[in-house]
Design an enzyme around this catalytic site. Structure first.
Site, PDB file in Angstrom:
ATOM      1  N   HIS A 247     -11.173  -4.944   9.697  1.00  0.00           N
ATOM      2  CA  HIS A 247     -11.794  -4.788   8.379  1.00  0.00           C
ATOM      3  C   HIS A 247     -13.166  -4.116   8.480  1.00  0.00           C
ATOM      4  O   HIS A 247     -13.995  -4.273   7.585  1.00  0.00           O
ATOM      5  CB  HIS A 247     -11.973  -6.149   7.690  1.00  0.00           C
TER       6      HIS A 247
ATOM      7  N   GLU B 184       0.813  -1.228   0.000  1.00  0.00           N
ATOM      8  CA  GLU B 184       0.000   0.000   0.000  1.00  0.00           C
ATOM      9  C   GLU B 184       0.839   1.268   0.000  1.00  0.00           C
ATOM     10  O   GLU B 184       0.485   2.244  -0.650  1.00  0.00           O
ATOM     11  CB  GLU B 184      -0.973   0.002   1.182  1.00  0.00           C
TER      12      GLU B 184
END
Lengths: 327, 339
Positions: free
Chosen positions: B139, B70
């Site tokens: 998440h 990322e």
């Protein structure tokens, strides 16, 4: 008159000397001015490392982008950023390259392909990948070059970026400016490999280590990598081993260096002196020609300091501008 | 021509239309092209929930699959934006921001200001937010306040398909970095959406239900919970006005203040944790700027100050419920007062 043994013609050799000399004078003068207390914040000087920025930037044009470090003045000057605007920025003036909002650690000039000095170590690597990606999409032959020190080379984002650049085959050159110290911590302590080229090969990148105090060595190695990248050959890593004349930041007592280390380096490993000596010894340029450049540069820097000191400060209105496009 | 499509389809359509219109729009993310060409995969994944499915085939070379990296690819999107592209980067789950937050916080958000107004960074970072998928604490977070706190970022969180399409088109055309938060529990929700391109300006809240007794300010999934609460309250003859903020930065204070001045009561509903949240921000702003109009203390209805739990029995208690919202309204607008 002997022939020119160098890979650059005389005007380019003089240009390279002028850039190195400008960086040196800019930094030596900042060292003096900072001690007077008029300059706010942190200043990290590049003096001693001029051959690296100049040797690489001689290959670049405005279409190429660089992502720099907190020690970015040399990169800025070599990339063509206006010295007056740089000095004004360091003094926090509204006439500065960033209108006084960036300071020494954030000087940028996107029109010149200078994407900013960066206060976050290693952060330039992903950004240079973006520059390489944009150049690839445009097909303009541009490259992205990112500089980072031996310390920042241990940041994950630098390593991730090498992998990304390799996976996407981006025209990106990773330049490790290894001056032996991450702030005060020696490279021997903080980095587990002897050569950064070992890391490059771990990502499938070609890599070369050069003596970063030797302008011609840097120029040659960078030239090959940049040419290859422009032609679609992908990323590469260049490690330049070099010398930092001053401390990590201005005011750093440098207690971590050996006694006499700076003096010895200044005497024996001064990239600017060595470059000038080689030009003179080869008979390509005369001492008088170099002195003329020295004089020009001295007056340029003197003028930059005088105008920066005299320049207006930003006003309270400037505090909240430029946050959004239409703030 | 409007027809009912899901928020997921609306987002895909916004990307499709903008990629067709502007060749500098590129899309990058993990698994967006993954599987292309593999046996059993006729197109490509289009991201973990298939939001960008179909685009790879339509715009070959402009959807870039990334390594699981990322920092590198979000940073590359930001760098490419600073060099004239309009990248849309998918961060998959906004929870992953910890891995690449430097590039968002210290790079994208700062360029324009730090470089004296000379930089444009037209990058969109799309990411899923919110609880309700039994996906546990890493998440499921609603991290909108974290980004709203950072000057230089625009933060968007649509509550329906129509808004998602218009706001995403605006985000792609915007010259600043935009964090585009997509509630994963709204992806399947269908609303009327025109087929053509349209942009919804940032900083314009939507009064989605009018009422005279209490203002409920919310955004994202909890707008729908506020609706359920309003229906219950209406049976008690309390008429709630619901303001869907739609964009958190910039934020439409005018609409919030105007509504509170009409109703005299405020309940803010935020799926984020309560401390330093959108809820506390709105409550504080209203207290400072419309104190005279308030007939009662502003109420915050938020998730508890805990990570998101896994077990369904606890997760269902996590996101503010319609009952909790109705209860908050009742605390400050009892039936007798509403009469």
């Amino acid at each position: 008159m002997p022939g020119n043994p160098f890979p650059l013609d005389k005007p380019d050799l003089l240009k390279a000397y002028r850039i190195m000399r400008t960086i040196r004078e800019f930094e030596e003068r900042l060292h003096v001015e900072f001690a007077k207390g008029d300059i706010p914040g942190f200043v990290h000087l590049y003096a001693g490392e001029e051959a690296c920025a100049t040797g690489i930037m001689m290959h670049l044009t405005d279409v190429d982008r660089i992502a720099s470090t907190h020690r970015g003045h040399g990169h800025c000057i070599a990339k063509g950023v206006d010295v007056h605007e740089m000095m004004a920025e360091i003094y926090g003036k509204v006439t500065g390259a960033c209108r006084g909002k960036g300071g020494s650690m954030h000087i940028a000039d996107l029109a010149k392909g200078m994407m900013g000095a960066n206060g976050i170590l290693g952060a330039g690597a992903p950004l240079a990948c973006g520059a390489g990606l944009a150049a690839k999409f445009r097909g303009d032959g541009g490259v992205g070059v990112t500089f980072f020190g031996d310390g920042a080379s241990n940041q994950g984002m630098v390593l991730e970026s090498m992998n990304l650049a390799a996976v996407w085959n981006l025209p990106v050159i990773f330049v490790v400016e290894n001056n032996g110290y991450a702030e005060s911590t020696s490279v021997e302590y903080a980095t587990a490999v002897d050569s950064y080229v070992d890391r490059a090969s771990g990502f499938g990148l070609p890599g070369v280590t050069v003596d970063g105090t030797d302008f011609f060595a840097v120029h040659e190695a960078a030239g090959e990598m940049i040419r290859r990248a422009r032609e679609g050959g992908g990323p590469a890593l260049l490690e330049c081993r070099m010398i930092r004349f001053f401390g990590h930041f201005e005011g750093d007592a440098q207690t971590y260096k050996a006694a006499g280390e700076n003096e010895l380096n200044r005497r024996n490993r001064d990239c600017l002196k060595m470059f000038a000596a080689r030009l003179r010894e080869a008979g390509v340029v005369s001492a008088v020609e170099l002195e003329m450049i020295d004089k020009d540069v001295e007056s340029l820097i003197e003028d930059a300091v005088v105008s920066a000191k005299a320049a207006p400060l930003p006003t309270a209105h400037d505090l909240t501008t430029d946050v959004y496009v239409a703030y | 021509m409007a027809r009912k499509i899901s928020m997921k389809q609306a987002i895909n359509e916004a990307l499709d239309l903008e990629m067709r219109r502007d060749p500098t729009v590129i899309v990058m993310g993990e698994d967006i092209v993954g599987g292309a060409g593999s046996p059993g995969e006729e197109d490509a994944w289009g991201g973990v929930l298939g939001v960008t499915k179909g685009l790879h085939a339509k715009y070959p070379g402009r959807l870039l699959d990334t390594p699981l990296s990322e920092s590198a690819y979000i940073g590359a999107a930001i760098g490419a934006a600073a060099c004239g592209m309009r990248p849309v980067a998918e961060l998959m789950f906004l929870d992953f921001m910890g891995v690449c937050f430097d590039q968002i916080l210290n790079q994208a958000a700062k360029f324009k200001y730090m470089f004296g107004g000379k930089a444009r960074t037209p990058v969109v970072i799309r990411a899923m937010v919110g609880a309700g998928f039994r996906a546990a604490a890493q998440h499921s977070q609603m991290l909108t306040p974290v980004f709203t706190h950072v000057p230089g970022l625009k933060v968007i969180c649509p509550s329906n398909a129509y808004d998602a399409k218009g706001l995403l088109i605006q985000a792609i055309r915007d010259d600043d970095p935009v964090i585009f938060c997509e509630h994963k529990n709204l992806y399947g929700l269908e609303t009327d959406v025109p087929a053509e391109a349209y942009a919804i300006p940032f900083g314009e809240a939507n009064v989605v239900r009018e009422g005279k007794d209490v203002t409920i300010v919310s955004y994202g999934l909890t707008v729908h919970r506020a609706f359920e609460a309003a229906e219950k309250l209406a049976r008690d003859r309390i008429e709630a006005e619901i303001v869907d903020l739609r964009t958190l930065s910039p934020i439409d204070w005018d609409t919030v203040i105007e509504s509170v001045e009409n109703t005299g009561r405020l309940v803010v509903v935020d799926e984020a944790n309560p401390r330093c949240s959108i809820a506390s921000d709105v409550a504080a702003y209203v207290a400072e700027h419309a104190f005279g109009a308030l007939k009662a203390a502003p109420q915050m209805v938020t998730a508890p100050h805990t990570p998101v739990p896994f077990t369904p029995v606890l997760e269902d208690l996590y996101v503010p419920t319609a009952d909790a919202i109705a209860a908050a309204v009742s605390r400050i607008a009892p039936r007798a007062m509403a009469a």
